[in-house]
Design a protein around this motif. Sequence first.
Motif, mmCIF file in Angstrom:
data_model
loop_
_atom_site.group_PDB
_atom_site.id
_atom_site.type_symbol
_atom_site.label_atom_id
_atom_site.label_comp_id
_atom_site.label_asym_id
_atom_site.label_seq_id
_atom_site.Cartn_x
_atom_site.Cartn_y
_atom_site.Cartn_z
ATOM 1 N N PRO A 105 -4.332 -6.613 -1.395
ATOM 2 C CA PRO A 105 -2.569 -6.961 -0.643
ATOM 3 C C PRO A 105 -2.240 -8.251 0.079
ATOM 4 O O PRO A 105 -1.255 -8.436 -0.283
ATOM 5 C CB PRO A 105 -2.706 -5.196 0.064
ATOM 6 C CG PRO A 105 -4.080 -4.764 -0.276
ATOM 7 C CD PRO A 105 -5.181 -5.549 -0.441
ATOM 8 N N ARG A 116 2.258 2.361 -3.363
ATOM 9 C CA ARG A 116 1.710 2.064 -4.388
ATOM 10 C C ARG A 116 1.420 3.973 -4.087
ATOM 11 O O ARG A 116 0.709 4.580 -5.230
ATOM 12 C CB ARG A 116 -0.285 1.822 -4.184
ATOM 13 C CG ARG A 116 -0.361 0.533 -4.673
ATOM 14 C CD ARG A 116 -2.012 0.371 -4.146
ATOM 15 N NE ARG A 116 -2.118 -1.452 -4.463
ATOM 16 C CZ ARG A 116 -2.603 -2.820 -4.025
ATOM 17 N NH1 ARG A 116 -4.207 -1.572 -3.220
ATOM 18 N NH2 ARG A 116 -2.652 -3.422 -4.639
ATOM 19 N N THR A 117 1.282 3.941 -3.476
ATOM 20 C CA THR A 117 1.953 6.400 -2.726
ATOM 21 C C THR A 117 3.024 6.749 -3.424
ATOM 22 O O THR A 117 2.953 7.647 -3.885
ATOM 23 C CB THR A 117 2.019 6.371 -1.582
ATOM 24 O OG1 THR A 117 2.727 6.275 -0.794
ATOM 25 C CG2 THR A 117 -0.321 5.781 -0.727
ATOM 26 N N LEU A 137 1.543 -2.253 -10.003
ATOM 27 C CA LEU A 137 1.095 -2.277 -8.073
ATOM 28 C C LEU A 137 -0.214 -2.333 -8.165
ATOM 29 O O LEU A 137 -1.150 -2.614 -6.665
ATOM 30 C CB LEU A 137 1.755 -1.316 -7.870
ATOM 31 C CG LEU A 137 3.360 -1.050 -7.508
ATOM 32 C CD1 LEU A 137 3.640 0.311 -7.461
ATOM 33 C CD2 LEU A 137 3.191 -2.221 -6.596
ATOM 34 N N ASP A 138 -1.337 -1.429 -8.808
ATOM 35 C CA ASP A 138 -2.887 -1.398 -7.879
ATOM 36 C C ASP A 138 -3.680 -2.326 -9.075
ATOM 37 O O ASP A 138 -4.585 -2.042 -8.285
ATOM 38 C CB ASP A 138 -3.295 -0.205 -9.112
ATOM 39 C CG ASP A 138 -3.012 1.242 -8.628
ATOM 40 O OD1 ASP A 138 -2.255 1.173 -6.869
ATOM 41 O OD2 ASP A 138 -1.895 1.915 -8.792
ATOM 42 N N LEU A 180 1.110 -1.376 -0.429
ATOM 43 C CA LEU A 180 0.150 -0.116 -0.474
ATOM 44 C C LEU A 180 0.804 0.961 0.561
ATOM 45 O O LEU A 180 0.449 2.245 -0.106
ATOM 46 C CB LEU A 180 -0.900 0.084 1.056
ATOM 47 C CG LEU A 180 -1.987 -1.391 0.653
ATOM 48 C CD1 LEU A 180 -2.965 -1.427 2.223
ATOM 49 C CD2 LEU A 180 -3.051 -1.015 -0.377
#
Length: 201
Positions: free
Chosen positions: A82, A29-30, A76-77, A26
Amino acid sequence: MAGDRALDRPAGARSQRRERLAALLLEARTGNRGALDAIVAELTPVLWHTARNQGLSPQAAEDVIQTTWLTLLRHLDAISVPGALIEWLVTTTRREAWRVSAAARKDDLPGDDAFEDLPDSVLTPDELLVDDERRRALWHAVESLPKRCAELLRIIAFVPRPHYDAVAAALNMPMGSIGPTRGRCFAKLRLLLAKDPDWSP
């Protein structure tokens, strides 16, 4: 069964590891590059084992693992759960390994869906985690040995049938002392592993 005990005993630790990896995903992803680097560092040994289990050479396995990480970077998304990151990576690695193996044999390459029903006799993701934990415990124990023992066992581990003359030259040891030293080092290693809760017989 020893294998069943090995799977049951560290279940809590594996669950925590999955949660930690999910949190790293997570963060990745940022745009957190450090989180992605941490995932790569931790799971590359698992993927290496997966790729090599498909019969690939070390060079081919490296290429497959690199492709897997590039695929993750592009998707990644796309991992909806997850916590299933390990399964996603293992599956991606196996499929890429199958593709590379098929190409190397110069056979006609079937579509990706043709692999869905192939029997899978290799380790499951949970078994891979147990195997990875055992490997980590083993090498931690090796590194805890006296320097000469650690050096000797590393050579023995990575050379299928090491010649004693080559080992003697590499370690500057009398050739006649290698066998007895090897036995003593393995005895010390067994004692260390017997005390390690992360090592399952």
